[in-house]
Structures are given as C-alpha cells and as structure tokens.
Write a protein that holds these residues in place. Sequence first.
Motif, PDB file in Angstrom:
ATOM      1  N   GLU A   1      52.231   2.113  15.997  1.00  0.00           N
ATOM      2  CA  GLU A   1      52.860   0.975  15.312  1.00  0.00           C
ATOM      3  C   GLU A   1      53.342   1.360  13.940  1.00  0.00           C
ATOM      4  O   GLU A   1      54.351   0.884  13.462  1.00  0.00           O
ATOM      5  N   LYS A   2      52.580   2.268  13.310  1.00  0.00           N
ATOM      6  CA  LYS A   2      52.927   2.585  11.922  1.00  0.00           C
ATOM      7  C   LYS A   2      54.078   3.553  11.828  1.00  0.00           C
ATOM      8  O   LYS A   2      54.857   3.528  10.896  1.00  0.00           O
TER       9      LYS A   2
ATOM     10  N   THR B   1      56.495   4.027  13.956  1.00  0.00           N
ATOM     11  CA  THR B   1      57.552   3.739  14.904  1.00  0.00           C
ATOM     12  C   THR B   1      58.933   3.989  14.332  1.00  0.00           C
ATOM     13  O   THR B   1      59.892   4.140  15.092  1.00  0.00           O
ATOM     14  N   LYS B   2      59.054   4.053  13.014  1.00  0.00           N
ATOM     15  CA  LYS B   2      60.389   4.272  12.458  1.00  0.00           C
ATOM     16  C   LYS B   2      60.815   5.719  12.472  1.00  0.00           C
ATOM     17  O   LYS B   2      61.997   6.011  12.343  1.00  0.00           O
ATOM     18  N   PHE B   3      59.847   6.618  12.569  1.00  0.00           N
ATOM     19  CA  PHE B   3      60.290   8.008  12.540  1.00  0.00           C
ATOM     20  C   PHE B   3      59.625   8.875  13.602  1.00  0.00           C
ATOM     21  O   PHE B   3      59.845  10.077  13.630  1.00  0.00           O
TER      22      PHE B   3
END
Lengths: 142, 486
Positions: free
Chosen positions: A50-51, A53-55
């Motif tokens: 979840e943490k 997920t952007k990269f």
Amino acid sequence: MSYLLRHLHNAFHVDHAIQNEEERVTIIRFGCDSDTSCMEMIEFLMKVPEKITKFAVIYLVDIKEVPDFNVMYELYYPCTVMFFFRNKHIMVDLGISNNNKINWAVKTNEEFIAIIETVYKGAKNRWGLVVSPKDYSTKFIY
Amino acid sequence: MDKATLADSFLADLEDLSDDEIQDEEVAEAGEEAVDADEDMADVPILNYDDLDSVAKLQKSQRFHDIMKKVDDAMAIGAQESSFKGTVVEDDPEYQLIVECNTLSVDIDNEITVIHNFIRDKYRAKFPELESLVLHPIDYSRLVKQIGNEMDLTLVDLEGLLPSATIMVVSVTASTTSGKPLSEESLKKTVEACDRALALDEAKKKVLEFVESRMGYIAPNLSAIVGSAVAAKLMGVAGGLSALSKMPACNVQILGAKKKNLAGFSTASALPHIGFVFHTEIVQGTPPPLRMKACRLVAGKSTLAARVDFTRGDLSAKIGQNLREEIQKKIEKWQEPPPPKQPKPLPVPDSDPKKKRGGRRLRKMKERYALTDMRKLANRMKFGVTEESSLGDGLGEGYGMLGQAGSGKLRVSIGQSKLAAKVAKKFKEKSYGSSGGTSGLSSSLAFTPIQGIELSNPQAHNAFGSGTQSTYFSETGTFSKIKKAF
C-alpha cells in the motif's frame, strides 16, 4: 490476502509483469507459500504494497508452479526477492557477495522500503547496481 | 441621618449596602416601636432600619396591585386568539400588559433582594452562618420561617426545603453557631418579612406563568426554539421583547446567570457563562462536552428569532421551526465520528525536487560558511615563490599568496560581505586608504621583505591587481574598456 499481493501462475505472466511496468519497479518474490521463511516474509510484507504503490509493485511466484526461472535465476533458496525495472534486472549491493537477489526474510518494513526506494532512485538514473542503505554481511541467515 | 433620606439611600444603592450607621427612631406609617438590636455587633456596621415598608415599597404600591389584578383577569379569560391584528404590536393592550409584567418581574426581583437583606440582618443575631450557606433569597426565607427561634435544629424538619447535602451542612453549623435567640418582636418582624418575600415570589411566578401562556402569541419564533418557559424568563430579565432583540447574542447567552460565587465554594466545577439558555431542552439534550458549543449556537439563533418576533415578521413560527431544525442538524453533525484514516502511500522518491529557498536571510546565513578572500589567497600559490607556512620551513599550513608582497593588498581583511560591498560601491570614491574601519595602531605603511616599505595604491584593488575577484562581475568594478587615467 492483502492489498495487491498478486500471484503469477505461469511464465508468460511473469514475463509480462516484468516487461510492462514502465514507471514502477517490479518486485518478484520467488518461493512457495508453504515454506516457513516465505510465510515470515509475507507477514512482513503485508503493509508494504500500500505504501509503495506509487513506485513499486510486488508479485508472488510459486517456484513449484513456475519452475522455468529456477535455473536462470538460481533459485535454490526457499524464498528469493528480485528487482526489475523496465525489463532490466537491478542488482543491489547488500554486503553478502551476491548482488542479484535477497535470499532471506527482511526483518522490518522500513528496511525493505528503504531498499526499494534506493532501487527505484538508482534505476531511474539508469544504474544497474545500487548500494543498499543497510549492510547485511553479518546478518545473512545467521 | 434623618429618616427622610433613609428610603432614598436604599432605593439608590440596592446593589451595595450603605455603610452608614442609621438611626431610625420614628416611623411615620406603621407607628411601630423601634428596637435597637444591633448594639452588640458594633464591629460590623449594619443598617439599622426597622420597618420593612420604608424600603420595600413595591408590594404596597398601587402599580403592583393593578398589574396583578390585570394578570388575574387575563388568566381567568384564558388563552384566546387576539382580535387585534394591527401591524404595530405595541398598541395591543395585552402586549402592553405583558411589557408591564416584564418590568414588574425585574422590580420584584430587586424587591426580594432588599427584603432578603432585611431578613438577613435581623437573623444574623440568631444564626450568622446561615447567610453564607444558603444563598438563594427565597430558600433563605423559607428556612428562617421554619427554624424560627429554635436553637436545636434536630427538632426542625427541613425536608423538602433544601437538598439533603445542604440540610446536613446547615444542621452541623447550627449545632456550633454563635447566635442567640431573637427577641419576640424581632422574630415577629423577621417572619413577617419572610412572608412578604414568599408572597412576592408567588406573585412573580404568577406573572411569569401568565407571560408564558401568552408566549405563543408574543414571540412564536423564540418559543419555537427555546420553549415558552425559557422565552418568558428571557424576556422578563431583559425587560421586554424590544430590549431582548437589541441585545447581541453573547448577552442573551448570559441572561439569567447566577453570579454568586462566595469564598469557600469551588469555582472549578461552576460552568462559566450559563444562563437560561443552558437550561433549554435542546442544550440539555446534547452530551456534556458539546453543551457550551450548543449554548452559543442556541443563543445566536434565538436572538435572530427574537428579532423576527419583534418586527412581527413571521406570525406562524415557521422561521422558528426552521432555525430549530438547523440547530439540531448542526448538533448531530458535531457528534459524527471523524472519517476513517486512509493509509497514505509514500511519494515517489525524488519526484518533488527540494524547494530551494533564497532571499536575504539565506544569503546572510551562507556568508558564515562562504569561502573568504583570505582563504582564497591562501589556497593559491605564485609560481616560483615559496609560500610561508605556519610552522615555518614548509611545515604546518601554507599561506599561499596571503601576505606576499605585490599582491596589491596590505592586509587582507576578514572580508566584506556582498551586501556591504554594495554599500561600499556607493561610497567608493570616498575611500582613500583605510576608511576608519581599522584600529588606531595600524598604519598605511607596510614593511615587506623585498621593497622595504610599501604603500598601497587605493586604485589598484579595483583593477586586475587582486586575482581573487573577477573584475567583470565585481561590485566595485568599473567599465573595463575605458582606461583609467592615473
């Protein structure tokens, strides 16, 4: 299971996953779910996707189900984590004289996320080898 | 002091009692005997008045009787639709009666206070501590009537008059009181005064009841929000609907607040700024932590409603209903739990470049760590010339071009900051030699190994002489193509 920990069930899916991520690091955990150290690893991994997920994105591959990569990547340990970015394997210097993969359950989420961030930064700058923020030379298994 | 001004002084100073010793031997109206009961208590100057009528005039006044009669009549008629449909409500006789009732209730309050003071002064001889234990005038009067001249409080039944905790305190204090029984006449007068106070209280209740029953007609919107009882009380204390509507909402919130905070009672638990509004249904129905907030809200909206009522803008109480719903919605919203916290993903590393700040403050901070001219000179070396070093003979730190002859500068100062350089630029024509910044012991001559005595050329530091500052970008530089005539 938890958010975004997907299983890949054949070699085609694995290849697809590695090649088709343009923006994010692909993290593949080779192992089997029934093994204890794998289960430990997964426990620690629960919150991570979840943490990051952007990269980064994490996939799980069962080596009994998909044995094609065992020889190529030398997957002789119960659980192995490898990093890919834009179809290129990223090596990480962890101090254990094997830069290709992580063979044990990383103890805390923060450490793991730090490694992933370093991999991302290096990969973006087109480095093939990044230096892990934490040295695991004495911590490897023993 | 003569008796003529006695009454005036009381009426004028209802709030703080006058401290003058007052002799009151003759009384015109009742012709009662004067009894001086206060010779023993010379330490506390008390009012020595004997006849209640000289100070408590209201009950015997004509006005009081008139209004009470009218109220009784109106109550007997019962609530009815007013036939008066004029736009100006003030012309309606019933409205005027209500206005009079409002002022009367304020006056009754004042009168009760005066009578209470009277009773208190008389009863002090008997039971001095009671006045600080029981604050409310009506409760005090009831108690005095009940106890009478009795010294032993276990024989007196105080149930129903006071809360049980207070009864206990009173009984305990009574057993150790320093008072003595009153004389027969004193007692009679005191009990009479108590009766009068209680009668006034009854009258006030009646008046308020009447106003309350007419509330729906007078101020429908206000009663829709706070209820007719509280609305009647608010109007009573404010002195009419017009006075109420002119008040700001913060004052309306305070109306009816009890101010009695005598020493010995903790003020920590006493809630501040609590008036009639606090006791409305709406506020009492909210959970205790939100009550003050609700109080403020209700006070604000009820002020609006009162203003609407004053101008007779809405006779059907629709606005009042709307305001009430608004209030209830807001209170519900406050009680909602906060939205659940979403786990936030980490930002992509290095995606947002660090914000570099600029400005004067940063420049001044950077100056503290910047490379100074001294250090620059020390870093460079001239070709073929050995540099001096701190320990001599090439040991220690090298000084480079620092202090070498022919560098154009005699003494390299600590270095001007760029801002100071800008200032110097303005005044560069004026700087010949040392411009007063050096100490009195320095001279413009310098002794150098090669030439002996060296004098610096003040123009030289502007030209190529100093290799440290680029002359193109120098703050004190001039045009480079124009040759200066020496």
